[in-house]
Design an enzyme around this catalytic site. Structure first.
Site, PDB file in Angstrom:
ATOM      1  N   GLY A   9       0.851  -1.196   0.000  1.00  0.00           N
ATOM      2  CA  GLY A   9       0.000   0.000   0.000  1.00  0.00           C
ATOM      3  C   GLY A   9       0.883   1.241   0.000  1.00  0.00           C
ATOM      4  O   GLY A   9       0.556   2.262   0.614  1.00  0.00           O
ATOM      5  N   ASP A  35       2.220  -1.949  -4.387  1.00  0.00           N
ATOM      6  CA  ASP A  35       0.813  -1.524  -4.369  1.00  0.00           C
ATOM      7  C   ASP A  35       0.140  -2.228  -5.532  1.00  0.00           C
ATOM      8  O   ASP A  35       0.818  -2.849  -6.361  1.00  0.00           O
ATOM      9  CB  ASP A  35       0.720   0.014  -4.534  1.00  0.00           C
ATOM     10  CG  ASP A  35      -0.526   0.576  -3.848  1.00  0.00           C
ATOM     11  OD1 ASP A  35      -1.631   0.105  -4.179  1.00  0.00           O
ATOM     12  OD2 ASP A  35      -0.395   1.453  -2.988  1.00  0.00           O
ATOM     13  N   ARG A  37      -1.627  -0.289  -7.512  1.00  0.00           N
ATOM     14  CA  ARG A  37      -1.654   0.797  -8.501  1.00  0.00           C
ATOM     15  C   ARG A  37      -0.309   1.513  -8.493  1.00  0.00           C
ATOM     16  O   ARG A  37       0.513   1.274  -7.604  1.00  0.00           O
ATOM     17  CB  ARG A  37      -2.758   1.790  -8.152  1.00  0.00           C
ATOM     18  CG  ARG A  37      -2.551   2.398  -6.774  1.00  0.00           C
ATOM     19  CD  ARG A  37      -3.709   3.267  -6.337  1.00  0.00           C
ATOM     20  NE  ARG A  37      -3.621   3.521  -4.903  1.00  0.00           N
ATOM     21  CZ  ARG A  37      -3.591   4.725  -4.357  1.00  0.00           C
ATOM     22  NH1 ARG A  37      -3.650   5.805  -5.106  1.00  0.00           N
ATOM     23  NH2 ARG A  37      -3.529   4.880  -3.054  1.00  0.00           N
ATOM     24  N   TYR A 143     -15.284   0.779   9.343  1.00  0.00           N
ATOM     25  CA  TYR A 143     -13.832   0.977   9.428  1.00  0.00           C
ATOM     26  C   TYR A 143     -13.360   0.772  10.873  1.00  0.00           C
ATOM     27  O   TYR A 143     -12.395   0.046  11.130  1.00  0.00           O
ATOM     28  CB  TYR A 143     -13.528   2.398   8.939  1.00  0.00           C
ATOM     29  CG  TYR A 143     -12.103   2.843   9.029  1.00  0.00           C
ATOM     30  CD1 TYR A 143     -11.091   2.220   8.316  1.00  0.00           C
ATOM     31  CD2 TYR A 143     -11.767   3.950   9.822  1.00  0.00           C
ATOM     32  CE1 TYR A 143      -9.786   2.677   8.381  1.00  0.00           C
ATOM     33  CE2 TYR A 143     -10.466   4.417   9.889  1.00  0.00           C
ATOM     34  CZ  TYR A 143      -9.477   3.767   9.168  1.00  0.00           C
ATOM     35  OH  TYR A 143      -8.184   4.233   9.240  1.00  0.00           O
ATOM     36  N   LYS A 147     -10.890  -2.061  12.399  1.00  0.00           N
ATOM     37  CA  LYS A 147      -9.627  -1.728  13.084  1.00  0.00           C
ATOM     38  C   LYS A 147      -9.618  -2.313  14.493  1.00  0.00           C
ATOM     39  O   LYS A 147      -8.585  -2.797  14.967  1.00  0.00           O
ATOM     40  CB  LYS A 147      -9.431  -0.200  13.126  1.00  0.00           C
ATOM     41  CG  LYS A 147      -9.079   0.413  11.773  1.00  0.00           C
ATOM     42  CD  LYS A 147      -7.730  -0.076  11.273  1.00  0.00           C
ATOM     43  CE  LYS A 147      -7.327   0.506   9.935  1.00  0.00           C
ATOM     44  NZ  LYS A 147      -6.113  -0.095   9.380  1.00  0.00           N
TER      45      LYS A 147
HETATM   46  C1  AKB Z   1     -10.329   8.528   8.405  1.00  0.00           C
HETATM   47  O1  AKB Z   1     -10.775   9.685   8.482  1.00  0.00           O
HETATM   48  O2  AKB Z   1     -11.009   7.555   8.087  1.00  0.00           O
HETATM   49  C2  AKB Z   1      -8.866   8.293   8.755  1.00  0.00           C
HETATM   50  C3  AKB Z   1      -8.684   7.889  10.175  1.00  0.00           C
HETATM   51  C4  AKB Z   1      -8.929   8.837  11.273  1.00  0.00           C
HETATM   52  O3  AKB Z   1      -8.300   6.771  10.429  1.00  0.00           O
HETATM   53  N1  AKB Z   1      -8.105   9.474   8.490  1.00  0.00           N
END
Ligand code: AKB
Length: 315
Positions: A9, A35, A37, A143, A147
């Protein structure tokens, strides 16, 4: 084996600057950027580049079997705003890439790995100010969920199989070399581009939304410091809180006005407001300070000055 580094990445916002910093430190030939790309000319021309897909476990395994690698930086991920639009794909990318690499670590195909977590692991029930290292974590974004799960896997592979995984919960990162893509904190980069191009910016967050942020040089410095630290010094094997600066869009606009006095900002919050509202305003990073000597160097004014100067010079 002398240090040989693989960055997965490498063409993203953090990967680009990490590659440059690692090549300056260890020599171009010691740092393989990769990556799916292509990246900036600086990245592509300054050392070896291979096309690798982090979702393809077999080709990662083949590559690591053929090329002795001591350290891996796994920087590929889908960020918060994009992940809300494609939840299944985000989960797949963010989780499978990590699990593939952890398994390859278990097979001893490298000796140390960096994997980025985020302030997104926190949620609305987390204390908002000076968020502790260990606290309530009930993320409400895909997200953040990915994480948080990743942090659990990182610490599991460390405890069970001795894989030396190191991680930081990055705040919003501000950089001029590469734009971020699909995050909630992206406004803090876009604003500088539009301040210079148009003299105004329409912000997708409200004026008083405070979030933890950091200038990219500090983030790179922190990453290298954590990877340099002796394993015995690290008391956190999920992911370290990392504090830098905390500001609102209105405060950032004021800081830009020091250099562009007639800069104007308007506000039109969208779906990203809800994401930002679920995150902390600032984090307590005392563990990172104690364990590996973390100390930020860039305040808000220095960040704004560097951003405007570099964007102007390189436009
Ligand atoms: C996002 O805004 O998704 C990222 C983060 C805070 O992990 N920059």
């Amino acid at each position: 084996m002398s240090k040989k580094i693989l960055i997965l990445g490498a063409c993203g916002q953090i990967g680009t600057e990490l590659t440059v910093a690692l090549r300056a430190r260890y020599g171009s030939e010691s740092v393989i950027a990769s990556d799916i790309r292509e990246g900036t000319a600086e990245l592509m021309e300054s050392g070896p580049f291979v096309k690798l897909d982090v979702m393809d476990r077999e080709s990662l395994q083949n590559f690591l079997k053929e090329t002795p690698i001591s350290e891996v930086y796994l920087m590929a991920a889908m960020l918060s705003a994009n992940a809300e639009k494609s939840p299944a794909r985000a989960w797949e990318l963010n989780m499978n890439s990590l699990l593939h690499l952890l398994e390859l670590g278990r097979e001893n195909l490298y000796s140390k790995i960096f994997w980025p977590s985020s302030i997104a692991v926190f949620g609305p029930s987390t204390p908002k100010k000076n968020t502790p290292q260990a606290t309530v974590m009930e993320p409400t974004t895909v997200y953040g969920i990915s994480k948080q799960a990743g942090e659990g896997w990182a610490s599991y592979y460390y405890r069970k199989f001795g894989v030396d995984v190191r991680s930081i919960r990055y705040p919003g990162l501000i950089s001029w070399k590469t734009k971020p893509g699909g995050g909630t904190t992206d406004y803090a980069v876009e604003i500088f581009h539009e301040a210079l191009e148009k003299g105004s910016y329409n912000c997708f967050l409200e004026a008083d939304t405070a979030l933890p942020m950091m200038y990219m040089s500090d983030a790179i410095e922190a990453t290298l410091k954590l990877m340099d630290a002796p394993a015995t010094a690290l008391s956190v094997r999920t992911s370290y809180n990392l504090g830098g600066i905390s500001f609102t869009p209105a405060e950032l606009a004021n800081s830009i006005r020091t250099y562009i006095p007639d800069f104007e900002i308007s506000y039109e919050p969208d779906f990203r407001q809800e994401i930002a509202d679920s995150w902390p305003e600032s984090v307590d990073d005392s563990k990172a300070r104690e364990d590996w000597g973390w100390e930020p160097r860039y305040d808000l004014d220095r960040t704004a000055r560097e951003m405007l100067l570099n964007l102007k010079e390189n436009s």
